[in-house]
Design a protein around this motif. Structure first.
Motif, PDB file in Angstrom:
ATOM      1  N   LYS A  12      41.397  34.657  27.506  1.00  0.00           N
ATOM      2  CA  LYS A  12      40.521  35.775  27.880  1.00  0.00           C
ATOM      3  C   LYS A  12      40.290  35.778  29.388  1.00  0.00           C
ATOM      4  N   MET A  13      40.010  34.607  29.958  1.00  0.00           N
ATOM      5  CA  MET A  13      39.779  34.506  31.392  1.00  0.00           C
ATOM      6  C   MET A  13      41.039  34.854  32.182  1.00  0.00           C
ATOM      7  N   ASN A  14      42.199  34.355  31.735  1.00  0.00           N
ATOM      8  CA  ASN A  14      43.458  34.678  32.414  1.00  0.00           C
ATOM      9  C   ASN A  14      43.707  36.181  32.398  1.00  0.00           C
ATOM     10  N   PHE A  15      43.441  36.814  31.251  1.00  0.00           N
ATOM     11  CA  PHE A  15      43.637  38.261  31.144  1.00  0.00           C
ATOM     12  C   PHE A  15      42.696  39.000  32.104  1.00  0.00           C
ATOM     13  N   ALA A  16      41.422  38.640  32.083  1.00  0.00           N
ATOM     14  CA  ALA A  16      40.446  39.309  32.953  1.00  0.00           C
ATOM     15  C   ALA A  16      40.829  39.154  34.424  1.00  0.00           C
ATOM     16  N   ASN A  17      41.252  37.966  34.823  1.00  0.00           N
ATOM     17  CA  ASN A  17      41.649  37.733  36.210  1.00  0.00           C
ATOM     18  C   ASN A  17      42.878  38.556  36.582  1.00  0.00           C
ATOM     19  N   GLN A  18      43.854  38.616  35.681  1.00  0.00           N
ATOM     20  CA  GLN A  18      45.071  39.384  35.953  1.00  0.00           C
ATOM     21  C   GLN A  18      44.750  40.876  36.102  1.00  0.00           C
TER      22      GLN A  18
END
Length: 147
Positions: A133-139
């Motif tokens: 979830k964090m990787n997606f939000a950052n991307q």
């Protein structure tokens, strides 16, 4: 830039992140699925229901997507078609698909399909995590800031 979401398999948490990002940046967001997807009342956020059938939602996204549009999908063949149209494609874990590696990714996908078709048990993808979830939000934040 327009964001298109292959919404039939999109995790709810990703849907919520995309809605917040669209509301914050006013980037148009469309969820495409063969079932109704509820969206908040917002001029920039829409849902498009297509008929049931194999790849109907994918075909609709390809038809409507323009260069520099962003497509959110876990479907590697759809991502390849979007990259061929000079669009951007990101999976639900925040990994961007790349023109330089998409052929190898497709080949590996096809190879794993053949292994599974032969009866071999390969397991499945790992469970969706808070880190995903964090990787997606950052991307998404990076891509929207760069537009």
């Amino acid at each position: 830039m327009q964001i298109w979401v292959d919404a039939d398999a999109c995790p709810t948490v990703i849907r919520e992140l995309l809605i917040k990002a669209s509301q914050r940046t006013m980037v148009p967001l469309t969820f495409v699925a063969n079932q109704p997807i509820s969206v908040p009342p917002n001029a920039h956020i829409t849902s498009l229901q297509v008929s049931s059938g194999f790849d109907v939602a994918d075909d609709e996204i390809v038809k409507r997507c323009s260069a520099k549009d962003l497509v959110i999908t876990g479907d590697i063949p759809l991502a390849a078609e979007i990259l061929a149209k000079d669009g951007l494609a990101v999976n639900f874990r925040g990994e961007a698909y790349d023109k330089a590696t998409i052929k190898a990714t497709l080949t590996m996908r096809d190879f794993m399909d053949q292994i599974r078709a032969s009866g071999e048990r390969t397991g499945g993808p790992k469970a969706f995590s808070a880190k995903d979830k964090m990787n997606f939000a950052n991307q998404i934040d990076r891509l929207l800031a760069a537009r």
